[in-house]
Design a protein around this motif. Structure first.
Motif, PDB file in Angstrom:
ATOM      1  N   SER A 173       1.405   5.995   9.766  1.00 43.60           N
ATOM      2  CA  SER A 173       0.985   4.594   9.898  1.00 43.60           C
ATOM      3  C   SER A 173      -0.449   4.397   9.416  1.00 43.60           C
ATOM      4  O   SER A 173      -0.843   3.295   9.082  1.00 43.60           O
ATOM      5  CB  SER A 173       1.125   4.132  11.346  1.00 43.60           C
ATOM      6  OG  SER A 173       0.344   4.950  12.176  1.00 43.60           O
ATOM      7  N   PHE A 174      -1.211   5.500   9.333  1.00 44.84           N
ATOM      8  CA  PHE A 174      -2.624   5.391   8.971  1.00 44.84           C
ATOM      9  C   PHE A 174      -2.890   5.721   7.503  1.00 44.84           C
ATOM     10  O   PHE A 174      -4.029   5.829   7.090  1.00 44.84           O
ATOM     11  CB  PHE A 174      -3.449   6.346   9.848  1.00 44.84           C
ATOM     12  CG  PHE A 174      -2.881   7.747   9.898  1.00 44.84           C
ATOM     13  CD1 PHE A 174      -3.103   8.637   8.867  1.00 44.84           C
ATOM     14  CD2 PHE A 174      -2.080   8.146  10.961  1.00 44.84           C
ATOM     15  CE1 PHE A 174      -2.546   9.910   8.894  1.00 44.84           C
ATOM     16  CE2 PHE A 174      -1.519   9.419  10.996  1.00 44.84           C
ATOM     17  CZ  PHE A 174      -1.753  10.309   9.962  1.00 44.84           C
ATOM     18  N   ALA A 175      -1.856   5.925   6.703  1.00 47.09           N
ATOM     19  CA  ALA A 175      -2.104   6.396   5.337  1.00 47.09           C
ATOM     20  C   ALA A 175      -1.132   5.784   4.345  1.00 47.09           C
ATOM     21  O   ALA A 175      -0.149   5.155   4.721  1.00 47.09           O
ATOM     22  CB  ALA A 175      -2.009   7.918   5.286  1.00 47.09           C
ATOM     23  N   SER A 176      -1.446   5.981   3.068  1.00 49.04           N
ATOM     24  CA  SER A 176      -0.668   5.375   1.997  1.00 49.04           C
ATOM     25  C   SER A 176       0.422   6.301   1.461  1.00 49.04           C
ATOM     26  O   SER A 176       1.159   5.924   0.566  1.00 49.04           O
ATOM     27  CB  SER A 176      -1.608   5.019   0.835  1.00 49.04           C
ATOM     28  OG  SER A 176      -2.270   6.196   0.374  1.00 49.04           O
ATOM     29  N   ILE A 177       0.489   7.517   1.988  1.00 43.99           N
ATOM     30  CA  ILE A 177       1.381   8.511   1.378  1.00 43.99           C
ATOM     31  C   ILE A 177       2.836   8.258   1.767  1.00 43.99           C
ATOM     32  O   ILE A 177       3.255   8.524   2.892  1.00 43.99           O
ATOM     33  CB  ILE A 177       0.976   9.953   1.781  1.00 43.99           C
ATOM     34  CG1 ILE A 177      -0.504  10.190   1.517  1.00 43.99           C
ATOM     35  CG2 ILE A 177       1.844  10.966   1.067  1.00 43.99           C
ATOM     36  CD1 ILE A 177      -0.918  10.199   0.072  1.00 43.99           C
TER      37      ILE A 177
ATOM     38  N   LYS B 147       0.808  -1.221   0.000  1.00 44.67           N
ATOM     39  CA  LYS B 147       0.000   0.000   0.000  1.00 44.67           C
ATOM     40  C   LYS B 147       0.840   1.270   0.000  1.00 44.67           C
ATOM     41  O   LYS B 147       0.392   2.317   0.463  1.00 44.67           O
ATOM     42  CB  LYS B 147      -1.000   0.012   1.164  1.00 44.67           C
ATOM     43  CG  LYS B 147      -2.005  -1.129   1.047  1.00 44.67           C
ATOM     44  CD  LYS B 147      -3.378  -0.763   1.533  1.00 44.67           C
ATOM     45  CE  LYS B 147      -4.378  -1.835   1.099  1.00 44.67           C
ATOM     46  NZ  LYS B 147      -5.536  -1.938   1.968  1.00 44.67           N
TER      47      LYS B 147
ATOM     48  N   LEU C  83       2.092   4.451  -1.911  1.00 47.16           N
ATOM     49  CA  LEU C  83       1.202   5.214  -2.795  1.00 47.16           C
ATOM     50  C   LEU C  83       1.281   4.774  -4.270  1.00 47.16           C
ATOM     51  O   LEU C  83       2.329   4.848  -4.896  1.00 47.16           O
ATOM     52  CB  LEU C  83       1.508   6.708  -2.691  1.00 47.16           C
ATOM     53  CG  LEU C  83       0.528   7.610  -3.450  1.00 47.16           C
ATOM     54  CD1 LEU C  83      -0.877   7.507  -2.890  1.00 47.16           C
ATOM     55  CD2 LEU C  83       1.003   9.051  -3.438  1.00 47.16           C
TER      56      LEU C  83
END
Lengths: 536, 106
Positions: free
Chosen positions: A232-236, A196, A198
């Protein structure tokens, strides 16, 4: 080599072309434009959608764009030469710098909306993925290239003379497709193992598997353990801005030695011990913050949506595997046209090795962006002239499919196995204590399991439906992990991004490339790096 | 991950079905597209960016599904906020032309 069952009877789309490009990111689209420019017929097939698919489209990226000034070029070449373990080659860096420079100016002429200076003249700068890839799609269509979107390739077609096309499925209709072509360019990107990162979940090493099934080799697969810092909570996974970060524990105390350039291992070690690390971009001077917001719009998107101010608030971070997307290993290139050892087969972009310009350490997105433009251009042109040299008889070739696993019209239990294989591969390549910090013991035990997994993969027939490519992705990831870890085991030193905990220093006698290949039996051999020294 | 296809905004152009690189949506005859394979979503925001009427919302949470309310998102100006930032849509200037792009090396 096992020839797969004929898919002939179920072909929904059957096309002939001079050049088939597999993959529609930057490298694939430049390859398509360059081939079309030679006056040949081109088809481009993308697993997703040409224009939105891949690592570049959702991102902003710098480009290794350097003025043609001797001193500036030397500095640019030297900046990553040592970090890359002296595995880059001067001649390749020169031609890539030249081609990328030329292509960036083409982009300005072709309508990319670069910023304007005081006199209204456009100024070449880094690229914003959405704009860049939207334009590339438009240009490819304008050049008369036929695009097949949502059309993953499942196998290459070949005869004794070499590669002559590919087949796949169309995921939105369930039809099969087949393109017979004089030459094929693989531009499917690298492999990020569904982490995951980006835009990277379409990058599962598909092209490596296709190429290996045709007999091509890989190079530098030990340089495959790039990890990006990400909330930790995102794909960026835009790591560049973390140069402005301080890293903290939950109680606000500083994580000593943590950093984005050299301190990523410290972050990894803490995460391994179950200690969450937090970041805050508090080192970014107030006056540059607006510019940062403009330069990487998507970096701020998750924060803005969650009401976090990354300059002021601490947020939890993780390290996401970017594998060979930001690693440098890939399909072995044997000539200046980005040809492989297999006649008619070319590789471009992240699907190909990038050691030639940055050795064993990526320069981040900018080197990859320059490489995509230039290797796309070289391979498209090379593939077009190869296809032309075949003449008209190429349409009479008796081609066979090369998939290792049998492709069948019959119902199988393949679908149920896909998820298990994917999870099993992830368990070997995602963990920092296996892939980032490598040891003989860890690599050997991973390889035992991966070899077993491959036996399972190759014995599983694949039902030709619109989910068939998912199993091929699992197969490609399994094969990729095996080339990675065989190469990593072979290189008993630490060089570039390849870290061996049991061999922590660079060994001068191992300044060579590792060429890996094979499917049932994986082998690794050494190849000399050009003796030419960059320092002039 | 993708969470919302707004019933009130969607014009059934099905552009999202086309541009999604991981084929998350399914076209429905005479209706708005459905999120058919949410777990395949890679949180790349491309569908949202291409939607001409700001009918889509991608939650930044890439690891799981979030409960989001369209009304609340609308109130907070989040629907279409990425497209606005990128400068896509009628009357907008692409962010690539932003004068700040001239500064620094980003």
């Amino acid at each position: 080599m096992i020839m797969s069952e004929s898919m002939q009877s179920s072909v929904g789309i059957s096309l002939t072309a001079d050049v088939l490009i597999i993959g529609g990111g930057p490298a694939g689209t430049w390859a398509a434009l360059s081939a079309a420019n030679e006056g040949v017929k081109v088809v481009l097939a993308d697993k997703g959608y040409c224009g939105s698919s891949g690592a570049t489209a959702p991102s902003g990226t710098g480009v290794w764009y350097i003025q043609p000034d001797a001193e500036a070029r030397l500095e640019a070449k030297m900046s990553r030469y040592e970090l890359g373990g002296q595995l880059a080659e001067n001649a390749w860096m020169n031609r890539v710098l030249d081609k990328a420079y030329e292509r960036m100016h083409h982009l300005a002429e072709l309508g990319y909306p670069f910023p304007l200076d005081g006199s209204g003249k456009s100024v070449v700068r880094g690229l914003q993925g959405p704009e860049y890839m939207k334009l590339m799609r438009k240009l490819v269509l304008k050049a008369g290239v036929k695009i097949l979107d949502h059309s993953p390739a499942l196998e290459l077609l070949a005869d004794e003379h070499g590669v002559g096309g590919a087949r796949g499925v169309r995921t939105q209709t369930g039809e099969n497709w087949e393109v017979r072509a004089g030459a094929v360019v693989i531009a499917t990107g690298g492999c990020a193992f569904l982490s995951k990162a980006l835009g990277c979940n379409v990058l599962t090493g598909d092209g490596y598997l296709l190429a290996a099934e045709a007999g091509a080799e890989m190079s530098g697969m030990e340089f495959s353990n790039a990890y990006a810092i990400s909330p930790s909570f995102a794909s960026i996974t835009k790591t560049a801005y973390y140069r402005y970060a301080s890293f903290y524990y939950e109680d606000g105390s500083i994580v000593e030695g943590a950093g984005s350039q050299r301190g990523r291992s410290v972050i990894a070690r803490n995460l391994l011990q179950g200690r969450q690390v937090f970041a805050r971009l508090d080192q970014a001077p107030e006056e540059i913050r607006p510019r940062l917001r403009v330069g990487q719009t998507n970096f701020f998107l998750p924060f803005d949506r969650l009401g976090i101010d990354p300059f002021r608030d601490m947020f939890p971070v993780t390290l996401r595997l970017e594998g060979t997307v930001r690693g440098t290993g890939g399909i072995h290139i044997v000539n200046e046209d980005c040809g492989t050892a297999v006649p008619g087969l070319y590789a471009a972009g992240d699907a190909a090795t990038r050691e030639l310009i940055c050795g064993g350490f990526t320069g981040g997105g900018s080197h990859n962006a320059a490489w995509a433009m230039s290797s796309g251009s070289f391979s498209g042109k090379g593939a077009a002239s190869y296809a032309k040299s075949l003449g008209t008889r190429s349409s009479e070739r008796a081609l066979k499919g090369l998939s290792t696993s049998q492709l069948t019209r019959q119902e199988t239990s393949t679908g149920g196995k896909t998820g298990d294989i994917v999870e099993a591969v992830k368990a070997e390549v995602h963990p920092y204590d296996r892939n980032l910090f490598r040891t003989e013991q860890g690599l050997v035990s991973s390889l035992e399991r991966l070899d077993q997994l491959w036996k399972e993969v190759r014995a599983t027939p694949i039902t030709l439906d619109n989910r068939a490519y998912k199993f091929r992705e699992a197969a490609a990831m399994t094969a990729t992990a095996r080339w990675m870890y065989r190469s990593a085991r072979f290189r008993t030193e630490t060089r570039g991004m390849h870290k061996r905990v049991d061999y922590p220093s660079l060994d001068g006698s191992q300044r060579h490339r590792l060429i890996s290949g094979g499917l049932d039996e994986v082998s690794v051999r050494t190849e000399e790096v050009s003796k030419e020294v960059v320092l002039a | 991950m993708i969470e919302i296809v707004s019933e009130s905004k969607c014009i059934q152009c099905n552009l999202c079905v086309s541009v999604c690189p991981t084929n998350v949506f399914d076209k429905v005859e005479g209706d708005i597209p459905v999120i058919a394979r949410q777990s395949d979503c890679q949180t790349c925001f491309m569908c949202e960016l291409y939607c001409p009427v700001d009918a889509l919302y991608v939650s930044p949470n890439s690891e799981g599904s979030d409960l989001v309310e369209e009304e609340l998102l609308e109130e907070n100006g989040l629907l279409g906020s990425y497209r606005e930032k990128i400068g896509w849509g009628p009357g907008r200037t692409p962010i690539t032309r932003h004068p700040l792009m001239l500064e620094g090396r980003n």
